[in-house]
Design an enzyme around this catalytic site. Sequence first.
Site, PDB file in Angstrom:
ATOM      1  N   CYS A   1       0.738  -1.071   0.104  1.00  0.00           N
ATOM      2  CA  CYS A   1      -0.072  -0.063   0.035  1.00  0.00           C
ATOM      3  C   CYS A   1       0.945   1.281   0.001  1.00  0.00           C
ATOM      4  O   CYS A   1       0.250   2.504  -0.095  1.00  0.00           O
ATOM      5  CB  CYS A   1      -1.035  -0.050   1.186  1.00  0.00           C
ATOM      6  SG  CYS A   1      -2.370  -1.460   1.145  1.00  0.00           S
TER       7      CYS A   1
ATOM      8  N   HIS B   1      -2.644   8.378   5.780  1.00  0.00           N
ATOM      9  CA  HIS B   1      -3.044   6.960   4.992  1.00  0.00           C
ATOM     10  C   HIS B   1      -4.589   6.724   5.302  1.00  0.00           C
ATOM     11  O   HIS B   1      -5.424   6.322   4.566  1.00  0.00           O
ATOM     12  CB  HIS B   1      -2.207   6.068   5.722  1.00  0.00           C
ATOM     13  CG  HIS B   1      -2.376   4.645   5.370  1.00  0.00           C
ATOM     14  ND1 HIS B   1      -1.994   4.482   3.997  1.00  0.00           N
ATOM     15  CD2 HIS B   1      -2.875   3.434   5.748  1.00  0.00           C
ATOM     16  CE1 HIS B   1      -2.363   3.054   3.546  1.00  0.00           C
ATOM     17  NE2 HIS B   1      -2.812   2.655   4.659  1.00  0.00           N
TER      18      HIS B   1
ATOM     19  N   GLU C   1      -1.483   5.719  13.062  1.00  0.00           N
ATOM     20  CA  GLU C   1      -0.862   6.994  12.384  1.00  0.00           C
ATOM     21  C   GLU C   1      -1.177   8.303  13.137  1.00  0.00           C
ATOM     22  O   GLU C   1      -0.468   9.313  13.035  1.00  0.00           O
ATOM     23  CB  GLU C   1      -1.982   7.130  11.252  1.00  0.00           C
ATOM     24  CG  GLU C   1      -1.465   8.120  10.318  1.00  0.00           C
ATOM     25  CD  GLU C   1      -2.105   8.110   8.902  1.00  0.00           C
ATOM     26  OE1 GLU C   1      -1.806   8.769   8.030  1.00  0.00           O
ATOM     27  OE2 GLU C   1      -3.232   7.129   8.939  1.00  0.00           O
TER      28      GLU C   1
ATOM     29  N   LYS D   1      -9.383   8.682   1.558  1.00  0.00           N
ATOM     30  CA  LYS D   1     -10.030   7.289   1.398  1.00  0.00           C
ATOM     31  C   LYS D   1     -11.403   7.271   1.879  1.00  0.00           C
ATOM     32  O   LYS D   1     -12.185   6.189   1.524  1.00  0.00           O
ATOM     33  CB  LYS D   1      -9.220   6.194   2.199  1.00  0.00           C
ATOM     34  CG  LYS D   1      -7.610   5.890   1.622  1.00  0.00           C
ATOM     35  CD  LYS D   1      -7.063   4.818   2.579  1.00  0.00           C
ATOM     36  CE  LYS D   1      -5.511   4.545   1.915  1.00  0.00           C
ATOM     37  NZ  LYS D   1      -4.628   5.811   2.370  1.00  0.00           N
TER      38      LYS D   1
ATOM     39  N   HIS E   1      -9.873   2.537  -0.761  1.00  0.00           N
ATOM     40  CA  HIS E   1      -8.448   2.198  -0.653  1.00  0.00           C
ATOM     41  C   HIS E   1      -8.020   1.258  -1.836  1.00  0.00           C
ATOM     42  O   HIS E   1      -8.394   0.360  -2.044  1.00  0.00           O
ATOM     43  CB  HIS E   1      -8.046   1.485   0.451  1.00  0.00           C
ATOM     44  CG  HIS E   1      -6.783   1.186   0.916  1.00  0.00           C
ATOM     45  ND1 HIS E   1      -5.763   1.474   0.069  1.00  0.00           N
ATOM     46  CD2 HIS E   1      -6.157   0.837   2.101  1.00  0.00           C
ATOM     47  CE1 HIS E   1      -4.546   1.230   0.494  1.00  0.00           C
ATOM     48  NE2 HIS E   1      -4.481   0.850   1.849  1.00  0.00           N
TER      49      HIS E   1
ATOM     50  N   PHE F   1       0.681  -3.285   4.436  1.00  0.00           N
ATOM     51  CA  PHE F   1       1.191  -4.731   5.244  1.00  0.00           C
ATOM     52  C   PHE F   1       2.620  -4.878   4.669  1.00  0.00           C
ATOM     53  O   PHE F   1       3.262  -4.779   3.486  1.00  0.00           O
ATOM     54  CB  PHE F   1       0.041  -5.636   4.313  1.00  0.00           C
ATOM     55  CG  PHE F   1      -1.310  -5.724   4.726  1.00  0.00           C
ATOM     56  CD1 PHE F   1      -1.669  -4.824   6.020  1.00  0.00           C
ATOM     57  CD2 PHE F   1      -2.230  -6.486   4.190  1.00  0.00           C
ATOM     58  CE1 PHE F   1      -2.902  -4.721   6.464  1.00  0.00           C
ATOM     59  CE2 PHE F   1      -3.461  -6.240   4.644  1.00  0.00           C
ATOM     60  CZ  PHE F   1      -3.779  -5.450   5.847  1.00  0.00           C
TER      61      PHE F   1
END
Length: 419
Positions: free
Chosen positions: A172, A312, A323, A344, A349, A408
Amino acid sequence: MRRTNRRVVITGIGVISPGGIGVKAFWQLLTDGRTATRLITGFDASPFRSRVAAEADFDPAAHGLTPQERRRMDRAAQFAVVAAREAVAGSGIDLSATDPARTGVTVGSAVGCTMSLEREYVVVSDGGRKRLVDHEYAVPHLYDYLVPGSLAAEVAWAVGAEGPAAVVSTGCTSGLDAVGHAVELIREGSADVMVAGATDAPISPITLACFDAIKATTPRNDDPEHASRPFDRTRNGFVLGEGAAVFVLEERDSALRRGARILAEIAGFAARCNAYHMTGLRADGNEMAAAIGAALDEARLDPGAVDYVNAHGSGTRQNDRHETAAVKLALGHHAWDTPMSSIKSMVGHSLGAIGSIEIAACVLAIQHQVVPPTANLHEPDPECDLDYVPVTARDHQTDVVVSVGSGFGGFQSAMVLTS
C-alpha cells in the site's frame, strides 16, 4: 551515480479515480466531500463478507484506447496509460523533442494485473474444476499479465520513454515509493524527466476473499456510501478501491527554461519498515514518525512548517491509532494545530495506487489552498484526537504538505511537497 543538488518538480498530473475520471472531476469530488463507495457492480459479490467498493466508472474506448490496446491491456494498465497521457498533455512537455533515453518511467502497483490473471485462470481451469489447466485456452497476452513489468512497459510505449523503467511493488506504499524512486533518478542524474505514478485495479473475487479472510475490509454492506469512516469511533475496516495517478516529474531548472507551470516541488521522501509483523502495527507509530522526520530533514524543514498532513487513514482501528501517534511523535505540539484528513473516506483504498492518488490530492490542495475533508467522520474516536477536517473541505494556507502511507509488511513512507 553520485547524488546532485537537482530539485524535482511536478508539472503534470493525470488521475483515474472512483467518482472522478480526470484531475478536474477528481478534485471536485474531494472538495464536495462526496463518496464514491457503493455495492460492487462488476461481479456477483454476494458470497463475500464485504461487498462494497469504490469503483471507477471508466470507459477505455471513451478515453482513447484502441480496440487492440483494450484487448491487450489489463484494467490496471489501461488506467496507467490514460492517466499518463493526461499528465503529459497537462504538463505541456513535448517528449518527442527530448532525448528519449533521458526520460524514464516508474509505476507502483500492489497486485499488478490481478483482474486479467483471475479471469484467465477461470477460463483455463474450466471454472476451477481442472487442477491441470489447459494452456490452449489462454489469451496470447497472459505472460504480460503475469509479469508486473508490463505496466511500466505500457506507459513507456505510450509516452516514448526509453530511459529507466521499473515497477515498484511495496504493497500500500507503492504509490509513494514509485514516485520517490523517480525523484531519486532525477536527482542522481540518471534521467531528466520521469513519468511516474501508480495503478491498481484489484476489485475482483480473489482480492475480496483475501481481505475477507483477515477481516480487514468493512462489512457495512447496508450503507455503502458511509462505509469508509477513517478516525470515526464506529469504523470497522477499509473499503476497497481502484484507480491510478501519474505525474510528469522534471528537473526544476529545465522545467523553468521551457516555461512550464510548476505545480509543486517534491522536497523530501523517506521510507521505513517496522520489521515487526505482516499486518500488525506497533501502537507508538515510531517507524512512520521516523519516515516523516527523515523526509522533513531532506526537505530542510522543521515540523512546525507543515501546513497539512494527508493521512493514510484507512479506517481500520489499529491503523488510525498508529497514524495518530506517529504524527504526534513527528510533529510534536504542532500536530494539534495541523489539519489532517483521509481521502480514502471518499475514494476508498486502491492498494498500491492510493499513494499516488493522494499525492495528486496534495498537489491540488497546494494549488487551490484548500484541504480536502474526511467524509463520514461524525463520531470522533477519543483515541484519535487530532484535527481530521471532518465532513467539509476547508480553505487553509497549504504550502507544505506531508503525505504518508502504511502498508502490509510493515512499510511506512512519507513525502514532503511544497509550493
